[in-house]
Design a protein around this motif. Structure first.
Motif, PDB file in Angstrom:
ATOM      1  N   CYS A  11     -15.995  20.836  10.579  1.00 35.31           N
ATOM      2  CA  CYS A  11     -16.777  20.185  11.634  1.00 35.31           C
ATOM      3  C   CYS A  11     -17.897  19.367  10.997  1.00 35.31           C
ATOM      4  O   CYS A  11     -18.799  19.906  10.347  1.00 35.31           O
ATOM      5  N   LEU A  12     -17.833  18.059  11.202  1.00 41.05           N
ATOM      6  CA  LEU A  12     -18.824  17.150  10.610  1.00 41.05           C
ATOM      7  C   LEU A  12     -19.875  16.698  11.612  1.00 41.05           C
ATOM      8  O   LEU A  12     -20.609  15.751  11.358  1.00 41.05           O
ATOM      9  N   LYS A  13     -19.901  17.361  12.796  1.00 42.85           N
ATOM     10  CA  LYS A  13     -20.860  17.026  13.853  1.00 42.85           C
ATOM     11  C   LYS A  13     -20.738  15.568  14.305  1.00 42.85           C
ATOM     12  O   LYS A  13     -21.726  14.888  14.590  1.00 42.85           O
ATOM     13  N   CYS A  14     -19.492  15.094  14.366  1.00 43.20           N
ATOM     14  CA  CYS A  14     -19.271  13.696  14.759  1.00 43.20           C
ATOM     15  C   CYS A  14     -19.456  13.479  16.261  1.00 43.20           C
ATOM     16  O   CYS A  14     -19.589  12.349  16.722  1.00 43.20           O
ATOM     17  N   SER A  15     -19.415  14.585  17.019  1.00 46.40           N
ATOM     18  CA  SER A  15     -19.651  14.567  18.471  1.00 46.40           C
ATOM     19  C   SER A  15     -18.525  13.939  19.282  1.00 46.40           C
ATOM     20  O   SER A  15     -18.724  13.608  20.447  1.00 46.40           O
ATOM     21  N   HIS A  16     -17.346  13.781  18.686  1.00 44.54           N
ATOM     22  CA  HIS A  16     -16.208  13.316  19.486  1.00 44.54           C
ATOM     23  C   HIS A  16     -15.906  14.297  20.611  1.00 44.54           C
ATOM     24  O   HIS A  16     -15.567  13.904  21.727  1.00 44.54           O
ATOM     25  N   CYS A  17     -16.030  15.601  20.309  1.00 46.47           N
ATOM     26  CA  CYS A  17     -15.763  16.612  21.332  1.00 46.47           C
ATOM     27  C   CYS A  17     -16.789  16.539  22.459  1.00 46.47           C
ATOM     28  O   CYS A  17     -16.464  16.774  23.628  1.00 46.47           O
ATOM     29  N   GLN A  18     -18.029  16.195  22.112  1.00 46.73           N
ATOM     30  CA  GLN A  18     -19.078  16.073  23.126  1.00 46.73           C
ATOM     31  C   GLN A  18     -18.760  14.955  24.123  1.00 46.73           C
ATOM     32  O   GLN A  18     -18.890  15.117  25.336  1.00 46.73           O
ATOM     33  N   SER A  19     -18.329  13.819  23.585  1.00 42.96           N
ATOM     34  CA  SER A  19     -18.056  12.677  24.452  1.00 42.96           C
ATOM     35  C   SER A  19     -16.809  12.880  25.290  1.00 42.96           C
ATOM     36  O   SER A  19     -16.667  12.280  26.352  1.00 42.96           O
ATOM     37  N   ALA A  20     -15.890  13.752  24.823  1.00 45.57           N
ATOM     38  CA  ALA A  20     -14.661  14.006  25.580  1.00 45.57           C
ATOM     39  C   ALA A  20     -14.835  15.075  26.644  1.00 45.57           C
ATOM     40  O   ALA A  20     -14.002  15.204  27.535  1.00 45.57           O
ATOM     41  N   CYS A  21     -15.911  15.843  26.570  1.00 52.15           N
ATOM     42  CA  CYS A  21     -16.122  16.978  27.480  1.00 52.15           C
ATOM     43  C   CYS A  21     -16.566  16.497  28.861  1.00 52.15           C
ATOM     44  O   CYS A  21     -17.633  15.887  28.995  1.00 52.15           O
ATOM     45  N   PRO A  22     -15.791  16.767  29.912  1.00 58.56           N
ATOM     46  CA  PRO A  22     -16.195  16.326  31.250  1.00 58.56           C
ATOM     47  C   PRO A  22     -17.439  17.051  31.760  1.00 58.56           C
ATOM     48  O   PRO A  22     -18.207  16.490  32.546  1.00 58.56           O
ATOM     49  N   MET A  23     -17.660  18.284  31.318  1.00 56.74           N
ATOM     50  CA  MET A  23     -18.854  19.023  31.752  1.00 56.74           C
ATOM     51  C   MET A  23     -20.108  18.396  31.160  1.00 56.74           C
ATOM     52  O   MET A  23     -21.108  18.197  31.863  1.00 56.74           O
ATOM     53  N   ALA A  24     -20.063  18.081  29.866  1.00 58.10           N
ATOM     54  CA  ALA A  24     -21.226  17.468  29.222  1.00 58.10           C
ATOM     55  C   ALA A  24     -21.525  16.093  29.803  1.00 58.10           C
ATOM     56  O   ALA A  24     -22.685  15.683  29.907  1.00 58.10           O
ATOM     57  N   THR A  25     -20.484  15.365  30.201  1.00 62.16           N
ATOM     58  CA  THR A  25     -20.658  14.031  30.769  1.00 62.16           C
ATOM     59  C   THR A  25     -21.343  14.079  32.126  1.00 62.16           C
ATOM     60  O   THR A  25     -22.128  13.188  32.473  1.00 62.16           O
ATOM     61  N   HIS A  26     -21.078  15.139  32.900  1.00 60.74           N
ATOM     62  CA  HIS A  26     -21.574  15.207  34.274  1.00 60.74           C
ATOM     63  C   HIS A  26     -22.709  16.196  34.476  1.00 60.74           C
ATOM     64  O   HIS A  26     -23.199  16.350  35.601  1.00 60.74           O
ATOM     65  N   ASP A  27     -23.130  16.901  33.412  1.00 63.20           N
ATOM     66  CA  ASP A  27     -24.238  17.850  33.519  1.00 63.20           C
ATOM     67  C   ASP A  27     -25.127  17.676  32.298  1.00 63.20           C
ATOM     68  O   ASP A  27     -24.779  18.087  31.190  1.00 63.20           O
ATOM     69  N   SER A  28     -26.287  17.091  32.501  1.00 64.69           N
ATOM     70  CA  SER A  28     -27.176  16.769  31.378  1.00 64.69           C
ATOM     71  C   SER A  28     -27.738  18.021  30.706  1.00 64.69           C
ATOM     72  O   SER A  28     -28.185  17.959  29.560  1.00 64.69           O
ATOM     73  N   ASP A  29     -27.738  19.165  31.401  1.00 67.13           N
ATOM     74  CA  ASP A  29     -28.264  20.402  30.814  1.00 67.13           C
ATOM     75  C   ASP A  29     -27.239  21.128  29.944  1.00 67.13           C
ATOM     76  O   ASP A  29     -27.596  22.000  29.154  1.00 67.13           O
ATOM     77  N   TYR A  30     -25.971  20.792  30.098  1.00 71.67           N
ATOM     78  CA  TYR A  30     -24.918  21.506  29.389  1.00 71.67           C
ATOM     79  C   TYR A  30     -24.911  21.094  27.918  1.00 71.67           C
ATOM     80  O   TYR A  30     -24.803  19.902  27.605  1.00 71.67           O
ATOM     81  N   PRO A  31     -25.013  22.044  26.980  1.00 65.54           N
ATOM     82  CA  PRO A  31     -25.096  21.692  25.553  1.00 65.54           C
ATOM     83  C   PRO A  31     -23.844  21.031  25.011  1.00 65.54           C
ATOM     84  O   PRO A  31     -23.906  20.250  24.063  1.00 65.54           O
ATOM     85  N   GLY A  32     -22.679  21.366  25.578  1.00 65.04           N
ATOM     86  CA  GLY A  32     -21.434  20.748  25.136  1.00 65.04           C
ATOM     87  C   GLY A  32     -20.674  21.604  24.133  1.00 65.04           C
ATOM     88  O   GLY A  32     -21.195  22.573  23.573  1.00 65.04           O
ATOM     89  N   PRO A  33     -19.421  21.250  23.878  1.00 61.44           N
ATOM     90  CA  PRO A  33     -18.557  22.078  23.019  1.00 61.44           C
ATOM     91  C   PRO A  33     -18.981  22.142  21.568  1.00 61.44           C
ATOM     92  O   PRO A  33     -18.757  23.149  20.901  1.00 61.44           O
ATOM     93  N   LYS A  34     -19.580  21.095  21.025  1.00 59.82           N
ATOM     94  CA  LYS A  34     -20.015  21.141  19.620  1.00 59.82           C
ATOM     95  C   LYS A  34     -21.059  22.228  19.420  1.00 59.82           C
ATOM     96  O   LYS A  34     -21.027  22.983  18.442  1.00 59.82           O
ATOM     97  N   VAL A  35     -21.993  22.325  20.373  1.00 54.92           N
ATOM     98  CA  VAL A  35     -23.075  23.305  20.263  1.00 54.92           C
ATOM     99  C   VAL A  35     -22.566  24.710  20.557  1.00 54.92           C
ATOM    100  O   VAL A  35     -22.883  25.671  19.841  1.00 54.92           O
ATOM    101  N   LEU A  36     -21.754  24.844  21.624  1.00 53.05           N
ATOM    102  CA  LEU A  36     -21.285  26.169  22.039  1.00 53.05           C
ATOM    103  C   LEU A  36     -20.114  26.664  21.192  1.00 53.05           C
ATOM    104  O   LEU A  36     -19.795  27.859  21.238  1.00 53.05           O
TER     105      LEU A  36
END
Length: 459
Positions: A11-36
Motif C-alpha cells: 500500500c503506497l497510500k495512492c488513495s485510489h481506493c478512497q476515490s472509488a469508495c461511494p461512502m467516502a464520496t457521499h459522507d465527508s466524515d467517513y475516513p475511507g477504506p485506506k484509513v480503515l
C-alpha cells in the motif's frame, strides 16, 4: 508477521481506493477504506502484543460499520492490496454485543421461512406506515422500501441429491400477441420492453423449433457429463423465485438439467453484521455441504453476485483452506456459465421491438470481473439497445435498511438515479436483487434480472 500483514507494504497510500469508495464520496466524515484498512492495520501491527487498542485506533473503530462491503476498494487498488479484507478483519477490534436488528438482518433464512409462510400478512404489515415508524424507533430499521416475500407455494423446490424434476412453466413466457409485452406475472402491459414480432402463436412455435434445430447439436454424452448445481441464494429463495425458475428453464432449453441446492445462506449477511465466529461456522458448513459434489465434478452456478463473490473470493480469504480453494474453482456466476452457450442462445433468441435499456453492473459483479459477460449475452437479442451504468446503488444488501446509514445510502442512490433518468431507458437490467429493489424504488423504472430477459427472448 502474517502474509496479510506483509501485503500492507504494497500500500503506497495512492488513495485510489478512497476515490472509488461511494461512502467516502457521499459522507465527508467517513475516513475511507485506506484509513480503515491498511492504515488501521498498520496501527495494529505497530502496537505491542497484548497492549490492547491504542487511543488513535479507538477513534477509528466507530466508522468500521459504515463500510458497506461493496469491494470497490479492492477493484481500484493498482497493487492488489486486499483493502476490503483488511477492513473486515479490523472489525474484530470492536467490542460490545450486536443489536436485535443486526441479528435479524444477519439471519435471512429464518426471516425468509417465517415471511414466506405468512407472505400475505407479512407483506401487508411491512408496508404499513405506522409499523414502519415503530420499527424505525425501536429497532433502527428503515423499511420505507420494504422487501416483499414470495408465497410459500411459489418457492423453488430443492432437488439436490435426487433427479431434478421438470420445472413448471415460467410466468415470463412471451405472449403471442404482437406488440404486447409482458410483466413479471406473465400478463401484457403497454410499458414493458420484451416484445415478440411474430403475429401468431403457431408461427412463433415453428420459429422457435427452427432456431433450436439451427443451434449446435447437443450429444447424449455431453448431456451425461453435465453435473450442475444451481444455488439460488436467499433473495431468490424467499423473495423472487421467478428468477430461479427462469434460469432453470433457460438451462433446460440449452440441454442442461440442473439440481437445486437446499435453502441455505452463503453467509454474507452474517459477515456484514460483524459476527465472524458464526460466519466461519456457516462457511465451514457450506464447504462440507458441497464438498462431495465438487469432488464428483459438479459445477455450482448462482444468479446472485454476492453469493458467487462469497464462494469465489470471501471463503478463500476468511477460511484459507484447500476446501475453500476447491469450491471457488467450481463456482460460476450465471453469465460465466452461459457464455460458452452464446452460439446456441443466438440461434434461439427472437428479435424484440427496438428497446432502449440500461444494464447496471453491481459492485459485487465488478469485483469478480464478470460484468461484461452478462452484457454480451443480452447483446445477442436483436433490437435490444443497451447502455452500461456501473454506479453503486447504495443498498448493499441489508446496509440500506439501517437507520444510521439511510442518509449516505440514499445519497448514493440518488446519484445513480440521476445517471439513469438522464439516459431515460424503458427498462433497467441488473443481476443483483438488492440493487434491483433499490433502483426500481429510486428511479420508478421497471427493473429485471438478465435471465428474465433472456428467457423471455427465447420463448
Amino acid at each position: 508477521m502474517s502474509e496479510l500483514s506483509k501485503l500492507l507494504e504494497h500500500c503506497l497510500k495512492c488513495s485510489h481506493c478512497q476515490s472509488a469508495c461511494p461512502m467516502a464520496t457521499h459522507d465527508s466524515d467517513y475516513p475511507g477504506p485506506k484509513v480503515l484498512g491498511p492504515d488501521l492495520s498498520r496501527l495494529k501491527c505497530a502496537g505491542a502484543e497484548g497492549a490492547g487498542v491504542s487511543p488513535d485506533t479507538k477513534d477509528l473503530l466507530k466508522f468500521l460499520d459504515k463500510c458497506s462491503g461493496c469491494q470497490r476498494c479492492d477493484v481500484a487498488c493498482p497493487f492488489g492490496v486486499p483493502v476490503a479484507q483488511l477492513v473486515r478483519q479490523n472489525k474484530s477490534l470492536r467490542s460490545g454485543k450486536r443489536s436485535l436488528r443486526d441479528k435479524m438482518l444477519a439471519s435471512p433464512q429464518l426471516l425468509g421461512r417465517m415471511g414466506t409462510a405468512l407472505a400475505l400478512l407479512a407483506n401487508t404489515a411491512l408496508k404499513n406506515t405506522a409499523l414502519q415508524k415503530i420499527m424505525s424507533g425501536m429497532l433502527g430499521l428503515d423499511m420505507e422500501q420494504p422487501f416483499s416475500f414470495a408465497a410459500k407455494k411459489d418457492l423453488l423446490q430443492p432437488t439436490l441429491g435426487r433427479p431434478a424434476e421438470p420445472q413448471e412453466q415460467t410466468k415470463l413466457s412471451v405472449t403471442s400477441q404482437p406488440g404486447s409485452p409482458l410483466d413479471s406475472a406473465g400478463q401484457t402491459k403497454p410499458s414493458d420492453p420484451v416484445q415478440r414480432q411474430e403475429p401468431a402463436e403457431l408461427e412463433g412455435q415453428v420459429r422457435t423449433l427452427e432456431r433450436a434445430q439451427q443451434a449446435e447439436a447437443i450429444t447424449p454424452l455431453e448431456l451425461a457429463e453435465k453435473k450442475v448445481i444451481y444455488f439460488p441464494g436467499c433473495y431468490v429463495n424467499y423473495y423472487e423465485p421467478e428468477v430461479g425458475k427462469a434460469f432453470l428453464q433457460l438451462l433446460g432449453l440449452l440441454g442442461v438439467q440442473a439440481l437445486v441446492s437446499e435453502q441455505i445462506c452463503c453467509g454474507m449477511p452474517l459477515l456484514a453484521a460483524g459476527n465472524r465466529e458464526q460466519t466461519h461456522k456457516t462457511f465451514q458448513h457450506n464447504l462440507r455441504y458441497f464438498k462431495d459434489y465438487v469432488d464428483q465434478g459438479y459445477e455450482i452456478v448462482t444468479t446472485c453476485p454476492s453469493c458467487s463473490l462469497a464462494f469465489k473470493k470471501i471463503y478463500v480469504e476468511e477460511v484459507r483452506s484447500g476446501d475453500a480453494q476447491q469450491l471457488a474453482s467450481a463456482v460460476y456466476d450465471f453469465s460465466e456459465y452461459l457464455e460458452p452457450y452464446s452460439c446456441r442462445l443466438a440461434a434461439l433468441v427472437h428479435p424484440v421491438i427496438e428497446e432502449h435499456a440500461v444494464y447496471h453492473l453491481p459492485c459485487h459483479i465488478q469485483a469478480q470481473g464478470t460484468g461484461m459477460l452478462g452484457v454480451n449475452l443480452l447483446r445477442l437479442i436483436p433490437g435490444l439497445e443497451l447502455e452500461i451504468v456501473d454506479g453503486c446503488c447504495g443498498q448493499s444488501g441489508t446496509y440500506g435498511y439501517k437507520v444510521e446509514n439511510k442518509g449516505v445510502s440514499m445519497a448514493i442512490s440518488r446519484t445513480l438515479a440521476q445517471q439513469l433518468t438522464a439516459i431515460n431507458p424503458s427498462i433497467i437490467i441488473t443481476p443483483c436483487g438488492s440493487c434491483k429493489d433499490r433502483i426500481s424504488f429510486v428511479s420508478g423504472i421497471k427493473t429485471l434480472h438478465p435471465v428474465q430477459i433472456l428467457k423471455a427472448a427465447v420463448d
